[in-house]
Structures are given as C-alpha cells and as structure tokens.
Design an enzyme around this catalytic site. Sequence first.
Site, short mmCIF file in Angstrom:
data_model
loop_
_atom_site.label_atom_id
_atom_site.label_comp_id
_atom_site.label_asym_id
_atom_site.label_seq_id
_atom_site.Cartn_x
_atom_site.Cartn_y
_atom_site.Cartn_z
N LYS B 116 43.76 27.83 32.10
CA LYS B 116 43.61 27.78 33.56
C LYS B 116 42.90 26.50 34.02
O LYS B 116 43.12 26.02 35.13
CB LYS B 116 42.83 28.99 34.07
CG LYS B 116 43.28 30.33 33.51
CD LYS B 116 44.68 30.72 33.92
CE LYS B 116 45.07 32.08 33.32
NZ LYS B 116 46.48 32.31 33.20
N GLU B 213 34.83 29.68 40.22
CA GLU B 213 35.67 29.45 41.38
C GLU B 213 35.00 30.03 42.61
O GLU B 213 34.34 31.07 42.53
CB GLU B 213 37.02 30.16 41.18
CG GLU B 213 38.21 29.30 41.50
CD GLU B 213 39.50 29.99 41.07
OE1 GLU B 213 40.26 29.36 40.33
OE2 GLU B 213 39.73 31.14 41.47
N HIS B 248 41.35 44.14 39.78
CA HIS B 248 42.04 42.85 39.72
C HIS B 248 43.45 42.96 39.13
O HIS B 248 44.03 41.96 38.73
CB HIS B 248 41.24 41.80 38.94
CG HIS B 248 39.85 41.61 39.44
ND1 HIS B 248 39.59 41.05 40.68
CD2 HIS B 248 38.64 41.93 38.92
CE1 HIS B 248 38.28 41.02 40.86
NE2 HIS B 248 37.69 41.56 39.82
N ARG B 305 55.99 33.44 32.40
CA ARG B 305 56.76 34.56 31.84
C ARG B 305 57.50 35.24 32.97
O ARG B 305 57.29 34.93 34.14
CB ARG B 305 55.79 35.57 31.20
CG ARG B 305 54.80 36.09 32.22
CD ARG B 305 54.02 37.31 31.79
NE ARG B 305 53.35 37.88 32.94
CZ ARG B 305 52.11 37.60 33.31
NH1 ARG B 305 51.39 36.74 32.63
NH2 ARG B 305 51.58 38.17 34.37
#
Lengths: 189, 510
Positions: B116, B213, B248, B305
């Site tokens: 990421k 973040e 999440h 994917r």
Amino acid sequence: MKRFDLRPIVSGTRAPAVGKTESADRRTEPGVLRVSLERASEAGGYIAHIGDRSIEFEGEADGDGAGFVRVGGRVVPFLADRCDNVLTLWLNGALHSFEIVERSARRAGASALAAASDKLVAPMPGTVLKINAVAGEAFEAHAPLVIMESMKMEMTISAPQAGRVKRVVVAPGALVEMDALLVELEAVD
Amino acid sequence: MFKSVLIANRGEIAVRVTQTVQEMGMRAVAVFSDPDRQAVHVRTADEAYPLHGVTAAETYLDIQKIIGIAKSHAVDAIHPGYGFLSENADFAQACADAGIVFIGPTPEAIRAMGDKIVAKRGMIAAGVPVVPGWSGPSAEKHDSGESDSGEADSKVWAAEAERIGYPVLVKAAAGGGGKGMRVVASAEEFAGAFAAAQREAGSAFGDARVFLEKYVTRPRHVEFQVFGDTHGNVVHLFERECSIQRRHQKIVEESPSPALTPALREKMGAAAVEAVRSIGYVNAGTVEFMVDASGAFYFLEVNTRLQVEHPVTEMVTGLDLVRVQIMVAAGEALPFTQDSIRQVGHAVECRIYAEDAAKGFLPSTGVLKHYREPSGVGVRVDSGVTAGSEITVHYDPMISKLIVWAGDREAALARMSRALRRYPILGVTTNVEFLANLMGHEAFRRGSLHTHFLEEHSISATSDAPPDEAVLAAVMTLGAVRRSSAGQGVRVDAERAGPWQTAGAWRMTS
C-alpha cells in the site's frame, strides 16, 4: 393429541415471539406455553391449542421439515427444525426458537445460569492467542484476560467483574470450540 | 485459447469461475482440502484433485501443491479467484515459471499495488488524489526490510500521527479486508493501537509494516472496476458503492452509487483509469476511493484481483467479468471500448454471512441443516454450499452472495427485501434478518450512506415485526409434533444429510 410445553428462546434484541406467554393453565410456569395439536379432518385440517386459545388451520410438512400453513385464508410457508429439545422455526424470513421443556428439567436451568459467571468461555471457535490471566492473581473488572483469534480477527475476552484467577484451562495456541472453558474465576474475599 | 483452467480456490467464487470456464468450452479443474472433499465446487468441476490437508495454509495457500497438480494434469491457466493466492506475486511468478498462464495481472503489478505504501507513492506521481498520511521514516529503510517496531521508533510515529491530526488510521502495508487496521482517536491510545496493528498485520500477512493515514469522518467507499489488456487498452466499468461495512469489511454493495453525479462519475472514472494506466496494468482490477460529503475523493488502494462484489458490475453492464479475464489472459484485446459500455438499471449485492449481528457480528460455525435459495426475476445467488455443508473455523464464514437487478434503486431494494425473506437457512446463525431490516431502514433507502453507517444506526439483528399469533401457533404445533412422530428423544445427527431427510414424508397420527 400431542402436547408440548414450549419456552420461547429470546435471542439478540427480540422479545418473546408470542404475545401471550402467560399461560391460562396454572400448572405451567410463566413464560412457558402449553401447546397441543389435534387432527380435525382427514384432508389436512388441524386445531392448535395454545394456552387458552384454539386455532383452526390447514397445513402440511414434507420430509425435509418444509411446509406451509393456511390460517384464515393466509398462506404462510415455514421450515421447522428440531435438534434435541430446541425447536427452530423459519417463518416469513424470521427465525423463532423454542425450548421444548421436559417437566423434570424445569428447575435445572436457573442454577446453570448462575454458575456461568465464574467461568470465561470462548465466545466463538478459534485459536487462543495470548493469556494474561495468571492463576492466583487478582484482576479488575474488564481486565483483558484472554486474547483469541478467529478467522484472522483478534478478540479480547475481558473479566465480567473484579476477582481472582482460579485456574487457567487453556494454553496459547490452543484451538477451541465455541463455549469452551478458558479460565475459571473466583470472587475475592 | 486455453483447453483447461485450474481454479485455485473454493466456495462460491470457485463455482462462479467454473461456470464461465465450462461455458467457454474448457475443462474446469478443481482442487480441494480434506473438509471440502464433497463441496459444491468439487461437484461442479470437470476434474478435481486433493490438496491433502485441512488449514488454508496447507491447502489453498500452498503454491507448490497447486502448481504440482496443474503441471501433472496439463493445465494451461490458473484462475486464483479472490482471497487465498489471488494477490500473491510469488504465486503469479511460480505460474509463469511453470509455463502456466496466471489469470490476473503481472507479478510486478501485484507486488507494486499489494504494497500500500508503494502504491500510494505511485498514485501521487500519477496525479491521483490521495489521503494525507505518513508511511515511515524513509523509503530506503522500508526497502531494506528493517524493522520499525522499536520503542524509539514508536515515538517518531506518534509525532507524525500528531502532525496529521487525530483521528488517525493505522493500516497494514500488506493488508486488505480490514485486517491489521486500527482507528486511533487520541495520542494516549496511539502506542497500544500501533503495536496491535503491527501484531495483527504480522500474523495475517507475514509482514508487520504499517502506515498512517488521516481518518476521514463519515466517508463513502466508492470503487471503480477497471480492466487493462496486453494491447494497451484500459477502461473502467463504472463504480460500486460499498459503504455498508462492519469491522471494515463490506457486506452490501451496489451500482450505481447513489452519491455520484454524472460529472463526478466521469472524473473518478478517469482518475481510476489513469491510476492503473500509469503502471501498465493488465487484467481486472479495482481502484478504491473514499468520497467525503463534499464530493472530494481520495485514492485508497488498487485490488489486483476479481472482487467479491463483481456481480453488481456484471448485472449493470451485462458483461461476464470472468470471461473477459480469461480472454485478456489469453492475449486477446478487450472486447469493448469505454464508449460502448453502458451502466443500465441498478444492482445490489448482500453478502450472506454465518455470523451473529446481535453479538458484534461474531462468526458462527455449524452445519447448514436447511438451506434453500430464493429465485425469481432479477435474482441471482452465487453460492458454494448446499444443505449439509459445514461452515468451519478454517475458512471465511461467507455462505453466499445474494444479488438482485432492477430498473432503479427503489425497485432493486424491494426485490432484495423480498428475496431475503425467502432465504431460509437453519443450522448456523446468519445475518439474513439483519440485512432484511437494513433494506427497510429509512436512511439506507434514502441512500445516505457512509462507512460508519452500521455504527451510527442501530439495526436490529432479528425481525422487528412480531409474527401473527395464529400463524405462529399453527406452525409451532405442527413443527413440534413433526419431530416427535419420528420418535421422541432421538438425537439428531447433524452430519451431511438434513435431519429430516431420512424420516420420510410426515403424516400426522392422532
């Protein structure tokens, strides 16, 4: 005529599924429904007795436990599943569970519940990751005593109230079933 | 084109891929773990070979076993599905080394987007808007693989969290699916949450690196399906809104998003295409964005994917995404251009999970004693289970995906509500009633969605409307008698067959 005593099992936030849980029959304890079924006709007609009410209906169930009832013109499909003494009904997309009460077993339930608070059990099947509980040591309420992992998610099992660890039953890395005993607790004098 | 495709997965996605492989006239080759010996994905395949083992690690995650089976049975290509090895660059590389086509992007693209931190740096370079954050003291340190778990280091991270401003999100660099992710509300909580996220990331992905973040309050999760081919074409297949999440993880997805205006859709679609074009991306991918209340959007990540929620895109575009994946993997050009794809009607997907919505969505396990799927116009069920299937602790607790399509959102929600009320599952606790209540929730119907919707709104886990007393009385007496006529006190053996299967048709004897 088949006769049963059924106790609604309240799960989650749902109130007992049947409005009148107070039976007119004085011999049954509150919350228990005395129900019976009698055959009214050869063509699939029945009369259900529930407490002091009688309901006429037609219905059928197949070998899989799936069926339908027709009550006063309304057609409702259902599924019934009975495992030991728990009857589960699927009705219009909602599930309703009942305990089929054996008369001799009426009193046993309450004491089992009272004893449950001195045990920490697995809330789900999974792996024991970490154990903070140490035998003989005291802990505060909400202390994180065991950390488990299931389906790659961590979950903390905390003390319901302050007390002392009586016995640690499992070891880190152990694979446990749901409701498996993890730690035994005792009250501090 | 290929003659045979091995599907390195299980459950509903393996069944889904098998269907397309067979429609394209190829042999569908299944692999299976010991508990999956009789699973639906095995029964529907043309060939099936054992992986010998129980846990995911010793079966569906074992690269050598899967490559070995593919080689000894003359398999041309491998479809990884989602989860398991689908975003494992080493697996894609191992396929290539064995002369087998991996149906997906290149190992390099998987590696770049799977990290990421690297992905985010790439997006900044490509001019795609990203959320403010911090990914570590220096790029060099990460590249050399040094550990960032020291206590002094934790203080540096805490200082950066302070600079970004709380609340801050700690996320796993190699993560996905919400694992290794922690929301930190204040400086006091930081050290503990930071360590927990690292630990969870380490155990879930074998890579403890995390990054910070800015935590955007009440964001929507809107993602774009993208497709690239080996001829330099890149298109997007519109968006999916996946804001309804618990822990999440998505549970309801739809297309189109109720929040996107045509102008915003075009802008985000262009950004999504640019994001993957900049890395020469090939095959199916998903570019995830956060959208705030003002319509500002930020890049989250690229999933390399086929997504769990791909059916909603299939329903509104009329395309078979697995077919397109296979064509692209075989070297063909995309069979469409950006201008020829239309987004028609409205599709909604509900993920049916074995979990208890009343107890914090805790996974539940057990045998599906009764299982009957809804059907009808515009109703699709992607599943890999049947009555008698067991939901175990070893794999994901998702039972199936219920997908509906209708002319507009309101009609689609009505169709979903009806289908959910005709989806009986007994034996494990499921979220079916919870989802039915959600479909009827006023804020949900209004399309007022954000990723904390389920935390802000209290949705009952069980049916709110009490059943008609007379109907319930009829059913409970019939149901109670039902079992006793086959012999009271007989223990139900919840094995492969339904408990009623051996009892024969019920006939009441008075």
